[in-house]
Scaffold this motif. Structure first.
Motif, mmCIF file in Angstrom:
data_model
loop_
_atom_site.group_PDB
_atom_site.id
_atom_site.type_symbol
_atom_site.label_atom_id
_atom_site.label_comp_id
_atom_site.label_asym_id
_atom_site.label_seq_id
_atom_site.Cartn_x
_atom_site.Cartn_y
_atom_site.Cartn_z
ATOM 1 N N ALA A 182 0.828 -1.205 0.000
ATOM 2 C CA ALA A 182 0.000 0.000 0.000
ATOM 3 C C ALA A 182 0.857 1.247 0.000
ATOM 4 O O ALA A 182 0.531 2.252 -0.651
ATOM 5 N N ILE A 183 1.988 1.182 0.704
ATOM 6 C CA ILE A 183 2.874 2.350 0.779
ATOM 7 C C ILE A 183 3.772 2.428 -0.452
ATOM 8 O O ILE A 183 3.815 3.452 -1.153
ATOM 9 N N ALA A 184 4.486 1.329 -0.728
ATOM 10 C CA ALA A 184 5.495 1.346 -1.787
ATOM 11 C C ALA A 184 4.869 1.476 -3.174
ATOM 12 O O ALA A 184 5.327 2.295 -3.997
ATOM 13 N N SER A 189 3.350 4.299 -8.113
ATOM 14 C CA SER A 189 2.337 4.677 -9.106
ATOM 15 C C SER A 189 2.239 6.181 -9.268
ATOM 16 O O SER A 189 1.923 6.668 -10.359
ATOM 17 N N ASP A 190 2.507 6.925 -8.217
ATOM 18 C CA ASP A 190 2.497 8.388 -8.327
ATOM 19 C C ASP A 190 3.629 8.887 -9.212
ATOM 20 O O ASP A 190 3.492 9.893 -9.906
ATOM 21 N N ILE A 191 4.734 8.171 -9.205
ATOM 22 C CA ILE A 191 5.909 8.597 -9.983
ATOM 23 C C ILE A 191 5.856 8.077 -11.414
ATOM 24 O O ILE A 191 6.080 8.821 -12.380
ATOM 25 N N PHE A 192 5.550 6.786 -11.576
ATOM 26 C CA PHE A 192 5.661 6.139 -12.881
ATOM 27 C C PHE A 192 4.314 5.858 -13.551
ATOM 28 O O PHE A 192 4.292 5.430 -14.701
ATOM 29 N N GLY A 193 3.224 6.085 -12.862
ATOM 30 C CA GLY A 193 1.912 5.898 -13.470
ATOM 31 C C GLY A 193 1.178 4.692 -12.932
ATOM 32 O O GLY A 193 1.783 3.709 -12.497
ATOM 33 N N MET A 200 3.707 -3.948 -13.318
ATOM 34 C CA MET A 200 4.776 -4.424 -12.437
ATOM 35 C C MET A 200 4.209 -5.341 -11.349
ATOM 36 O O MET A 200 4.762 -6.414 -11.071
ATOM 37 N N SER A 201 3.095 -4.934 -10.730
ATOM 38 C CA SER A 201 2.474 -5.744 -9.682
ATOM 39 C C SER A 201 1.977 -7.071 -10.240
ATOM 40 O O SER A 201 2.023 -8.102 -9.550
ATOM 41 N N SER A 202 1.512 -7.069 -11.490
ATOM 42 C CA SER A 202 1.010 -8.300 -12.103
ATOM 43 C C SER A 202 2.125 -9.324 -12.278
ATOM 44 O O SER A 202 1.953 -10.512 -11.957
ATOM 45 N N PHE A 203 3.271 -8.887 -12.775
ATOM 46 C CA PHE A 203 4.396 -9.806 -12.931
ATOM 47 C C PHE A 203 4.878 -10.305 -11.570
ATOM 48 O O PHE A 203 5.234 -11.484 -11.411
ATOM 49 N N LEU A 204 4.887 -9.418 -10.586
ATOM 50 C CA LEU A 204 5.282 -9.819 -9.239
ATOM 51 C C LEU A 204 4.282 -10.825 -8.673
ATOM 52 O O LEU A 204 4.667 -11.820 -8.040
ATOM 53 N N HIS A 205 3.011 -10.590 -8.930
ATOM 54 C CA HIS A 205 1.953 -11.478 -8.450
ATOM 55 C C HIS A 205 2.076 -12.862 -9.083
ATOM 56 O O HIS A 205 1.964 -13.880 -8.391
ATOM 57 N N ILE A 206 2.308 -12.899 -10.390
ATOM 58 C CA ILE A 206 2.447 -14.179 -11.095
ATOM 59 C C ILE A 206 3.649 -14.950 -10.558
ATOM 60 O O ILE A 206 3.557 -16.147 -10.261
ATOM 61 N N GLY A 207 4.775 -14.266 -10.421
ATOM 62 C CA GLY A 207 5.989 -14.922 -9.918
ATOM 63 C C GLY A 207 5.814 -15.451 -8.508
ATOM 64 O O GLY A 207 6.219 -16.580 -8.191
ATOM 65 N N SER A 231 1.991 -7.489 -4.084
ATOM 66 C CA SER A 231 1.414 -7.421 -5.427
ATOM 67 C C SER A 231 -0.106 -7.354 -5.392
ATOM 68 O O SER A 231 -0.723 -6.681 -6.225
ATOM 69 N N ASN A 232 -0.727 -8.051 -4.453
ATOM 70 C CA ASN A 232 -2.182 -7.991 -4.341
ATOM 71 C C ASN A 232 -2.652 -6.560 -4.133
ATOM 72 O O ASN A 232 -3.594 -6.089 -4.782
ATOM 73 N N MET A 233 -2.007 -5.860 -3.208
ATOM 74 C CA MET A 233 -2.393 -4.481 -2.955
ATOM 75 C C MET A 233 -2.063 -3.594 -4.150
ATOM 76 O O MET A 233 -2.839 -2.701 -4.499
ATOM 77 N N GLY A 234 -0.921 -3.836 -4.801
ATOM 78 C CA GLY A 234 -0.549 -3.024 -5.957
ATOM 79 C C GLY A 234 -1.546 -3.155 -7.090
ATOM 80 O O GLY A 234 -1.946 -2.162 -7.711
#
Length: 603
Positions: A182-184, A189-193, A200-207, A231-234
């Motif tokens: 939630a924090i990171a 997302s504020d910086i990179f969209g 990014m979270s999806s790939f992390l979630h899959i892995g 990743s779930n929160m992202g």
């Protein structure tokens, strides 16, 4: 085709001249697009789908970390099983395993779960082949009951007999990942969209999903579970922002609740898959496979228009908005997006709320309710495996009660009001959980189903309260501190969810019937206390929301003019979910212009 040419033909002058060149606020644009048109419905559906995957991963531990009945393995017997294979097997068990009082039924005896006899060639046995005057010692290898589960991660790693805390730690680490995400991910997302954060979270979630299925040891397993939490929160947070910001203000409360039905769909799917797949790593692998579909979101979802505007990428933002207008068959004015489209009023820290005694009390009550509803929600979900009866049936009923809770919220939230509904559901759930002390301690064992019913009523109450507190607290925080207020409230919820596994597992550390009832007693007591304290919070339904700290201080006080409707501020009534609500005169005037020309700001 819906037209807005009447706005231009009437020669209406908006804030900055003729309407066709007016620089409009973003929420005004969503009204013109159609608050919940075809494009928004498609996007909202895509946003909701990953909630199915995230709910399955969040509560998969109910099955993968289940602790079956067990006893020490017989030394030297390679084909030993928990189930007695015959008289010869029973005699061998009697030689090695002592009897003890059943924790679930003090009137009966069972084989010890953790101890075995220390015997040698001089040991003598009685008529039942039980050692006489032999000491016992703890063992480190076990056989497990395979009636419900063929195996779980607990059975693989022998995390029993003094090591049960490892299960609570694993669930806590998962919740810690949610807090970190939630924090990171929010900062990322504020910086990179938002879209970049989703991918990014999806790939992390899959892995992480596939990694946990092949985790060779406890350390690797909890590491992957932590990454799943992140990743779930992202995924959930970033997609939710993308989907909700194109939904008109008057639909946002309902949209915020409807997504929970997709969450519940994931719970039902998890229960169904777990019923047919009784091996923990295969179950985790099956749950991981659908997550590969998240890669498609690179092409399916747009970037957040509001974020693009904040970065000065006006052409990209306008392209997305005009695509939405085309799908919705809406014509938009030209030159309607610039830096002022998401102009925010001044923002302050929620710490300002803590400097005023009245607001300090109010904020503390809000935080307590967030902490308790999250703690009890996840605690009751994790506690399903500790209830008597079939775990799959209990889990399915538990999930059905959650669906019922969200239906009640949709039907009654605006009719009954936030305060009465939240307090009522918290106390209902709390009292139901507290009543289990009577059924567990005093009722006959055949009436175990009453405890299950009361636990599910508790789940109904806390699920409804979770949905309500999100809406209610967003409306209670004044505009200037709403973002930080909701962010800090969410952090309190994550703290509650990190505590919940330890309370849910108290039954594994406290013997007897009282240990089984203890988690429900704690959850019930906290729910009742938080529910009663919520009565000190003001009602927000149909009220003009506070915008400044001074407004918040006066909010809820009865004055001679408090019931008068301020037409110029109608646009802000129950509109706490815009993300960037500006209290400037310019936005009020834009709202008035829309209404004067036949475009209601609350459709």
């Amino acid at each position: 085709m819906r037209q807005i040419q009447n706005l231009q033909s009437k020669d209406t002058t908006a804030v900055n001249g003729s309407y066709n060149t007016c620089k409009m606020k973003f929420d005004d644009i969503t009204v013109l697009l159609g608050e919940f048109g075809k494009y928004q419905k498609i996007l909202y559906f895509l946003v909701c789908l990953p909630a199915i995957f995230t709910s399955m991963q969040m509560l998969s531990s109910v099955f993968t970390l289940a602790i079956p009945d067990h006893r020490c393995a017989l030394p030297g017997l390679g084909n030993d099983t928990y189930e007695v294979q015959g008289q010869w097997h029973k005699l061998l068990i009697n030689q090695s395993i002592p009897w003890e009082t059943d924790k679930d039924d003090e009137g009966s005896l069972v084989y010890s779960s953790c101890d075995r006899y220390l015997t040698n060639e001089n040991t003598s046995y009685n008529a039942h082949n039980i050692p006489v005057k032999s000491s016992t010692d703890e063992c480190d290898t076990f056989v497990f009951d395979q009636l419900t589960f063929k195996n779980t991660f607990i059975t693989k790693t022998n995390l029993v007999c003094g090591k049960e805390i490892a299960r609570a730690n694993a669930n806590m680490i998962l919740m810690g990942g949610v807090l970190f995400g939630a924090i990171a991910i929010g900062v990322f997302s504020d910086i990179f969209g938002r879209k970049t954060a989703v991918i990014m979270s999806s790939f992390l979630h899959i892995g992480a999903a596939f990694g946990s299925a092949f985790a060779p040891n406890y350390g690797a397993f909890v590491t992957f579970r932590f990454l799943q939490g992140v990743s779930n929160m992202g995924i959930f947070m970033s997609l939710f922002v993308i989907g909700m910001e194109l939904v008109g203000p008057s639909y946002r409360v309902a949209a915020g609740i409807i997504i929970e039905f997709f969450w519940c769909a994931g719970l039902f799917l998890l229960c169904l898959v777990a019923y047919f797949v009784r091996t923990w790593n295969i179950l985790q692998l099956v749950l991981a496979c659908p997550t590969v579909l998240l890669v498609l979101y690179f092409w399916l979802i747009p970037e957040s228009p509001r974020w693009l505007i904040s970065k000065g990428r006006y052409e990209e933002a306008e392209k997305i908005i005009r695509k939405c207008a085309k799908v919705n068959k809406v014509e938009l004015p030209e030159k309607m997006i610039d830096a002022d489209s998401t102009e925010e009023g001044s923002k302050e820290s929620v710490l300002r709320m803590l400097t005023v005694p009245r607001l300090l009390i109010r904020t503390s009550i809000i935080y307590l309710n967030w902490l308790v509803v999250s703690m009890v929600y996840y605690g009751l979900g994790l506690n399903v495996g500790n209830l008597d009866g079939d775990i799959y049936t209990n889990f399915a009923i538990n999930s059905a009660m959650e669906v019922a809770a969200y239906i009640v919220c949709l039907l009654l939230l605006n009719r009954v009001g936030r305060k009465a509904l939240h307090c009522g559901t918290m106390i209902l759930g709390g009292v139901a959980c507290l009543c289990t002390i009577f059924t567990v301690l005093y009722a006959d064992k055949s009436l175990y189903w009453i405890t299950v019913v009361l636990s599910n009523v508790g789940k109904f109450g806390v699920s409804a309260a979770f949905a309500i507190i999100y809406v209610w607290s967003a409306e209670l925080f004044p505009t200037l501190v709403r973002n930080s207020g909701m962010g800090s409230s969410s952090m309190m919820a994550r703290v509650g969810s990190m505590i919940s596994p330890y309370i849910a597992d108290l039954g594994t550390f406290v013997d007897g019937d009282f240990g089984k009832a203890l988690p429900l007693i704690i959850f019930g007591g906290l729910s009742v206390v938080a529910g009663l304290l919520s009565l000190f919070l003001p009602e927000t339904n149909g009220q003009v929301l506070p915008e400044t700290i001074e407004d918040a201080v006066n909010f809820g006080r009865t004055t001679p003019d408090s019931k008068k409707t301020d037409v110029t501020r109608k646009y802000f009534v129950n509109d706490a979910f815009t993300g960037n609500v500006d209290s400037s005169t310019e936005e009020k005037k834009n709202a008035e212009v829309l209404e004067q020309n036949g475009y209601s700001t609350h459709m």
